[in-house]
Design a protein around this motif. Structure first.
Motif, PDB file in Angstrom:
ATOM      1  N   GLN A 174      12.224  28.710 -24.517  1.00  0.00           N
ATOM      2  CA  GLN A 174      12.766  28.054 -25.719  1.00  0.00           C
ATOM      3  C   GLN A 174      13.185  29.098 -26.760  1.00  0.00           C
ATOM      4  OE1 GLN A 174       9.036  25.726 -25.953  1.00  0.00           O
ATOM      5  NE2 GLN A 174      10.292  23.906 -26.257  1.00  0.00           N
ATOM      6  N   PRO A 175      14.276  29.830 -26.493  1.00  0.00           N
ATOM      7  CA  PRO A 175      14.688  30.873 -27.443  1.00  0.00           C
ATOM      8  C   PRO A 175      15.094  30.277 -28.801  1.00  0.00           C
ATOM      9  CG  PRO A 175      16.389  30.490 -25.773  1.00  0.00           C
ATOM     10  CD  PRO A 175      15.186  29.707 -25.342  1.00  0.00           C
ATOM     11  N   ASP A 176      14.645  30.910 -29.876  1.00  0.00           N
ATOM     12  CA  ASP A 176      14.994  30.433 -31.226  1.00  0.00           C
ATOM     13  C   ASP A 176      16.461  30.705 -31.516  1.00  0.00           C
ATOM     14  OD1 ASP A 176      12.108  30.478 -31.273  1.00  0.00           O
ATOM     15  OD2 ASP A 176      12.250  30.290 -33.453  1.00  0.00           O
ATOM     16  N   LEU A 177      17.100  29.721 -32.129  1.00  0.00           N
ATOM     17  CA  LEU A 177      18.510  29.862 -32.514  1.00  0.00           C
ATOM     18  C   LEU A 177      18.622  30.628 -33.829  1.00  0.00           C
ATOM     19  CD1 LEU A 177      19.536  26.260 -31.510  1.00  0.00           C
ATOM     20  CD2 LEU A 177      20.653  28.346 -30.658  1.00  0.00           C
ATOM     21  N   ASN A 178      19.662  31.417 -33.942  1.00  0.00           N
ATOM     22  CA  ASN A 178      19.858  32.251 -35.128  1.00  0.00           C
ATOM     23  C   ASN A 178      20.597  31.483 -36.216  1.00  0.00           C
ATOM     24  OD1 ASN A 178      20.484  34.112 -37.048  1.00  0.00           O
ATOM     25  ND2 ASN A 178      21.591  35.515 -35.666  1.00  0.00           N
ATOM     26  N   TRP A 179      19.825  30.882 -37.124  1.00  0.00           N
ATOM     27  CA  TRP A 179      20.415  30.100 -38.217  1.00  0.00           C
ATOM     28  C   TRP A 179      21.124  30.980 -39.243  1.00  0.00           C
ATOM     29  CZ3 TRP A 179      20.344  24.845 -40.068  1.00  0.00           C
ATOM     30  CH2 TRP A 179      20.000  23.921 -39.071  1.00  0.00           C
ATOM     31  N   GLN A 180      20.899  32.293 -39.166  1.00  0.00           N
ATOM     32  CA  GLN A 180      21.627  33.188 -40.078  1.00  0.00           C
ATOM     33  C   GLN A 180      23.106  33.218 -39.726  1.00  0.00           C
ATOM     34  OE1 GLN A 180      18.438  33.833 -42.196  1.00  0.00           O
ATOM     35  NE2 GLN A 180      20.272  35.024 -42.693  1.00  0.00           N
ATOM     36  N   ASN A 181      23.405  32.877 -38.479  1.00  0.00           N
ATOM     37  CA  ASN A 181      24.778  32.954 -37.988  1.00  0.00           C
ATOM     38  C   ASN A 181      25.538  31.668 -38.342  1.00  0.00           C
ATOM     39  OD1 ASN A 181      27.106  32.970 -36.467  1.00  0.00           O
ATOM     40  ND2 ASN A 181      26.124  33.796 -34.609  1.00  0.00           N
ATOM     41  N   PRO A 182      26.555  31.761 -39.206  1.00  0.00           N
ATOM     42  CA  PRO A 182      27.266  30.548 -39.641  1.00  0.00           C
ATOM     43  C   PRO A 182      27.939  29.797 -38.491  1.00  0.00           C
ATOM     44  CG  PRO A 182      28.312  32.543 -40.533  1.00  0.00           C
ATOM     45  CD  PRO A 182      27.051  32.985 -39.848  1.00  0.00           C
ATOM     46  N   VAL A 183      28.299  30.517 -37.447  1.00  0.00           N
ATOM     47  CA  VAL A 183      28.927  29.845 -36.291  1.00  0.00           C
ATOM     48  C   VAL A 183      27.916  28.921 -35.615  1.00  0.00           C
ATOM     49  CG1 VAL A 183      30.108  30.198 -34.092  1.00  0.00           C
ATOM     50  CG2 VAL A 183      30.431  31.845 -35.962  1.00  0.00           C
ATOM     51  N   VAL A 184      26.695  29.399 -35.502  1.00  0.00           N
ATOM     52  CA  VAL A 184      25.638  28.576 -34.899  1.00  0.00           C
ATOM     53  C   VAL A 184      25.404  27.332 -35.757  1.00  0.00           C
ATOM     54  CG1 VAL A 184      23.160  28.479 -34.376  1.00  0.00           C
ATOM     55  CG2 VAL A 184      24.494  30.510 -33.771  1.00  0.00           C
ATOM     56  N   ARG A 185      25.315  27.553 -37.052  1.00  0.00           N
ATOM     57  CA  ARG A 185      25.069  26.401 -37.937  1.00  0.00           C
ATOM     58  C   ARG A 185      26.189  25.378 -37.790  1.00  0.00           C
ATOM     59  NH1 ARG A 185      23.954  30.413 -41.823  1.00  0.00           N
ATOM     60  NH2 ARG A 185      25.609  29.713 -43.230  1.00  0.00           N
ATOM     61  N   GLU A 186      27.406  25.867 -37.798  1.00  0.00           N
ATOM     62  CA  GLU A 186      28.524  24.927 -37.708  1.00  0.00           C
ATOM     63  C   GLU A 186      28.501  24.149 -36.397  1.00  0.00           C
ATOM     64  OE1 GLU A 186      32.461  26.624 -38.483  1.00  0.00           O
ATOM     65  OE2 GLU A 186      33.219  24.891 -37.342  1.00  0.00           O
ATOM     66  N   LYS A 187      28.176  24.845 -35.312  1.00  0.00           N
ATOM     67  CA  LYS A 187      28.127  24.150 -34.013  1.00  0.00           C
ATOM     68  C   LYS A 187      27.013  23.110 -33.993  1.00  0.00           C
ATOM     69  CE  LYS A 187      30.607  27.295 -31.105  1.00  0.00           C
ATOM     70  NZ  LYS A 187      30.678  28.134 -29.914  1.00  0.00           N
ATOM     71  N   LEU A 188      25.899  23.448 -34.606  1.00  0.00           N
ATOM     72  CA  LEU A 188      24.795  22.474 -34.653  1.00  0.00           C
ATOM     73  C   LEU A 188      25.177  21.277 -35.521  1.00  0.00           C
ATOM     74  CD1 LEU A 188      21.665  24.835 -34.924  1.00  0.00           C
ATOM     75  CD2 LEU A 188      22.436  23.562 -32.906  1.00  0.00           C
ATOM     76  N   PHE A 189      25.807  21.543 -36.645  1.00  0.00           N
ATOM     77  CA  PHE A 189      26.192  20.441 -37.536  1.00  0.00           C
ATOM     78  C   PHE A 189      27.203  19.521 -36.852  1.00  0.00           C
ATOM     79  CE2 PHE A 189      25.395  23.546 -41.312  1.00  0.00           C
ATOM     80  CZ  PHE A 189      24.029  23.429 -41.103  1.00  0.00           C
ATOM     81  N   ASN A 190      28.142  20.121 -36.139  1.00  0.00           N
ATOM     82  CA  ASN A 190      29.124  19.293 -35.412  1.00  0.00           C
ATOM     83  C   ASN A 190      28.433  18.385 -34.403  1.00  0.00           C
ATOM     84  OD1 ASN A 190      31.218  20.453 -36.775  1.00  0.00           O
ATOM     85  ND2 ASN A 190      31.751  21.898 -35.145  1.00  0.00           N
ATOM     86  N   ILE A 241      13.019  27.121 -38.836  1.00  0.00           N
ATOM     87  CA  ILE A 241      14.380  27.662 -38.663  1.00  0.00           C
ATOM     88  C   ILE A 241      14.633  28.932 -39.470  1.00  0.00           C
ATOM     89  CG2 ILE A 241      15.446  25.457 -37.991  1.00  0.00           C
ATOM     90  CD1 ILE A 241      16.599  25.245 -40.839  1.00  0.00           C
ATOM     91  N   LYS A 242      13.898  29.120 -40.557  1.00  0.00           N
ATOM     92  CA  LYS A 242      14.084  30.344 -41.347  1.00  0.00           C
ATOM     93  C   LYS A 242      13.082  31.400 -40.869  1.00  0.00           C
ATOM     94  CE  LYS A 242      15.419  32.926 -44.787  1.00  0.00           C
ATOM     95  NZ  LYS A 242      16.755  33.518 -44.844  1.00  0.00           N
ATOM     96  N   LYS A 243      13.563  32.624 -40.694  1.00  0.00           N
ATOM     97  CA  LYS A 243      12.677  33.682 -40.185  1.00  0.00           C
ATOM     98  C   LYS A 243      12.465  34.764 -41.244  1.00  0.00           C
ATOM     99  CE  LYS A 243      13.675  31.497 -36.352  1.00  0.00           C
ATOM    100  NZ  LYS A 243      12.859  30.386 -35.885  1.00  0.00           N
ATOM    101  N   ASP A 244      11.356  35.462 -41.116  1.00  0.00           N
ATOM    102  CA  ASP A 244      11.161  36.669 -41.919  1.00  0.00           C
ATOM    103  C   ASP A 244      11.904  37.792 -41.195  1.00  0.00           C
ATOM    104  OD1 ASP A 244      10.417  38.906 -43.225  1.00  0.00           O
ATOM    105  OD2 ASP A 244       8.294  38.803 -42.680  1.00  0.00           O
ATOM    106  N   PRO A 249      18.537  26.893 -48.583  1.00  0.00           N
ATOM    107  CA  PRO A 249      19.972  26.869 -48.300  1.00  0.00           C
ATOM    108  C   PRO A 249      20.312  26.259 -46.933  1.00  0.00           C
ATOM    109  CG  PRO A 249      19.330  28.985 -49.207  1.00  0.00           C
ATOM    110  CD  PRO A 249      18.071  28.232 -48.960  1.00  0.00           C
ATOM    111  N   PHE A 250      19.509  26.568 -45.930  1.00  0.00           N
ATOM    112  CA  PHE A 250      19.780  26.017 -44.593  1.00  0.00           C
ATOM    113  C   PHE A 250      19.609  24.495 -44.584  1.00  0.00           C
ATOM    114  CE2 PHE A 250      18.336  30.080 -42.139  1.00  0.00           C
ATOM    115  CZ  PHE A 250      19.519  30.693 -42.490  1.00  0.00           C
ATOM    116  N   LEU A 251      18.511  24.047 -45.176  1.00  0.00           N
ATOM    117  CA  LEU A 251      18.240  22.604 -45.144  1.00  0.00           C
ATOM    118  C   LEU A 251      19.262  21.837 -45.977  1.00  0.00           C
ATOM    119  CD1 LEU A 251      14.323  22.442 -45.325  1.00  0.00           C
ATOM    120  CD2 LEU A 251      15.816  22.289 -43.330  1.00  0.00           C
ATOM    121  N   THR A 252      19.638  22.413 -47.109  1.00  0.00           N
ATOM    122  CA  THR A 252      20.615  21.742 -47.966  1.00  0.00           C
ATOM    123  C   THR A 252      21.952  21.615 -47.240  1.00  0.00           C
ATOM    124  OG1 THR A 252      19.540  22.745 -49.852  1.00  0.00           O
ATOM    125  CG2 THR A 252      21.707  21.806 -50.246  1.00  0.00           C
TER     126      THR A 252
END
Ligand code: ISL
Length: 554
Positions: A166-182, A203-206, A236-239
């Motif tokens: 279960q690799p964690d997705l990189n929410w820092q990457n805007p492309v990933v966020r956009e694909k998830l939102f779609n 979803i947020k990492k240190d 910011p991610f959740l918003t």
């Protein structure tokens, strides 16, 4: 559609692999759920949460998603899903899906592409961290061992907060966020009403990836849970998630959030909060003494009562909680909350009353409504759940005997609640004609729907009485949205509260095996529910039998 359409509703969680097997392959499926919609409607359900049905290799039973846009063939087809949504709608039932976006499966196309080119764009979909001398830090995954695994052929490691599959997705990457939102919007377009949002605070990492002092276990690691405090800000991610998806569809969302502080509640479920609701895990967390399952202890009625009162005090002016006594990750509520020697239909009904009539959105977990209890598995080999297997091995390496280790996991195993729904007392519970994918060594098959459905005194019939109160002509409004107010607070083992709206409803639960006496402040107008046949009363003096629950209307 009304903004907060979900307020005052009753929800039900389905664990699809174990609900109803329509094609007799030993695994529950979507058509099986559709077949049971009348049953659910009859139970008074408005919202149905499906644990994941997406394409998956099932390392973590579907919480490892290989394709967010596909239904796994073991559950059926996308047509079956559309049919389920439509048939549910006809019965006034809204479907919510499980949204697992902290991580995906290692079989997901994105991860496969990342492995194929560890310096390419897909590597940026995950956290690939270079490290010359072993793993980048000392974080321990939720399912044991390091959160890091080697990216083959490189000096990089990928992050997995849960299982290595279960690799964690990189929410820092805007492309990933956009694909998830779609993807989220694609499902909402389909007509689902919202989501239960899995492990969302992860979803947020240190990003400094700093090691922390070990939490004291022999492996020298620290649970990734402790690291969350350093992974800020998550806002910011959740918003963005909320604004770009949920808000646009007026979706109902319930977040899987643990250990929230009073300060965070406004942000999480306040007027403009990130979610419609979050689960109230506090009663369940009461057992967590120490870190491992073998150190957990059953809580007392007084502790339960105190937690519930405190939680409402803290939350009710801010937002709405979703209440549970169990789910697919937890022991059965009857076994967890009721001392073994006291488990009976009466005490199960008392527990039901406590949960269903509290303020909030009650989530009934499949089988809860017939009083299913923990299951017995005789050997560790009979378990399926990865978390159980991990906890067992930790217990053994901490020096417990096989018997004691097994004893500890028996009590808290996630498989307790994952065995097939018991529709009948037949060999395979009317769930399937063939051997189910998960079967306990000694199924308690006498607990089943068929024996309860026409019995007015059954646990099932009692649940229906409780959900019917949500639609009660006179008292429904108070149950749906009335203020929660503790009463008779100082009476030992009595968990009692009122729901005050247009009318006043008083809920009195003697959560003990001792008789309790109280003096009512005034005469009630109507006895709405009683989990025993009679009521022992002299004037305003009320004698509550062991585990008696009364719902009084004023
Ligand atoms: O299950 C737990 C303890 O028994 C939790 O630590 C659990 O892993 C945590 O609550 C997150 O749970 C969710 O995400 C997991 C999945 O295994 C659970 O089934 C799910 O509810 C990873 O997706």
């Amino acid at each position: 559609m009304e903004k907060n359409w979900w307020k005052g509703k009753v929800a039900y969680q389905i664990y699809p692999k174990s609900f109803n097997d329509s094609n007799n392959d030993g695994v529950g499926d979507l058509k099986g759920i559709t077949e049971k919609l009348d049953y659910l409607q009859d139970l008074g359900i408005d919202i149905l949460w499906l644990s994941p049905v997406y394409k998956s290799p099932f390392v973590d039973q579907g919480y490892d998603i290989a394709d967010y846009y596909a239904i796994d063939p073991i559950f059926g087809t996308m047509d079956d899903m559309d049919e389920l949504i439509m048939e549910a709608k006809k019965r006034g039932i809204s479907i919510i899906m499980d949204l697992v976006i902290n991580h995906c499966s290692d079989q997901h196309e994105w991860f496969q592409k990342a492995l194929a080119d560890p310096n390419g764009e897909y590597a940026e979909y995950f956290y690939f961290v270079e490290s010359e001398n072993g793993v980048p830090n000392n974080w321990r995954s939720y399912f044991g061992g390091s959160v890091w695994d080697k990216v083959p052929g490189t000096n990089k490691y990928y992050l997995h907060s849960f299982h290595k599959a279960q690799p964690d997705l990189n929410w820092q990457n805007p492309v990933v966020r956009e694909k998830l939102f779609n993807m989220v919007n694609w499902w909402l377009e389909k007509g689902i009403a919202g989501f239960r949002v899995d492990a969302i605070m992860n979803i947020k990492k240190d990003l400094s990836w700093s090691s922390l002092p070990s939490d004291g276990e022999e492996d020298g690691l620290v649970t990734v849970d402790e690291v969350l405090a350093y992974a800020q800000p998550i806002e910011p991610f959740l918003t963005e998630l909320k604004e770009k998806t949920f808000d646009r569809y007026n979706a109902f969302t319930v977040g899987e959030v643990f250990d929230e502080t009073g300060d965070e509640l406004q942000f999480l479920i306040g007027e403009n909060g990130m979610f419609s609701s979050i689960f109230d895990f506090r009663p369940i967390l009461l057992d967590r003494k120490g870190k491992r399952w073998y150190t957990f202890e059953q809580s007392s009625a007084n502790a339960l009562k105190e937690t519930i009162y405190k939680t409402h005090k803290l939350t009710d002016s801010i937002g709405i909680l979703s209440t549970i006594i169990e789910n697919h990750d937890e022991a059965r509520g009857a076994t967890r909350f009721i001392p073994a020697e006291d488990i009976s239909d009466t005490s199960k009904k008392a527990l039901a009353t406590l949960q269903i009539l509290r303020k909030g959105i009650p989530f009934i977990y499949q089988g809860q409504e017939i009083g299913m209890e923990n299951q017995t598995f005789d050997t560790i080999q009979e378990y399926d759940d990865i978390n159980t297997i991990n906890e067992y091995h930790v217990a053994i390496s901490d020096g417990l005997t096989d018997e004691d280790a097994l004893h500890a996991v028996q009590k808290y195993s996630r498989d307790n609640a994952r065995t097939p729904m018991q529709w009948t007392d037949q060999e395979y519970f009317g769930f399937s004609q063939v051997k189910p994918w998960l079967l306990s060594s000694h199924p308690n098959r006498q607990i089943n729907v068929a024996s309860q459905i026409n019995d007015a005194t059954s646990v099932l019939s009692y649940y229906k009485k409780l959900t019917a109160l949500y639609r009660h002509a006179l008292y429904g409004e108070s149950i749906r949205s009335g203020v929660f107010r503790p009463v008779y607070e100082s009476v030992d083992h009595l968990i009692a509260y009122e729901r005050v709206g247009d009318r006043r409803v008083q809920v009195l639960i003697n959560f003990s095996n001792q008789e309790q006496r109280i003096t009512l402040e005034e005469a009630y107008t109507e006895l709405l529910v009683n989990n025993l046949e009679s009521i022992n009363q002299g004037g305003l003096e009320l004698y509550l039998e062991p585990y008696q629950a009364l719902v009084l209307g004023y």
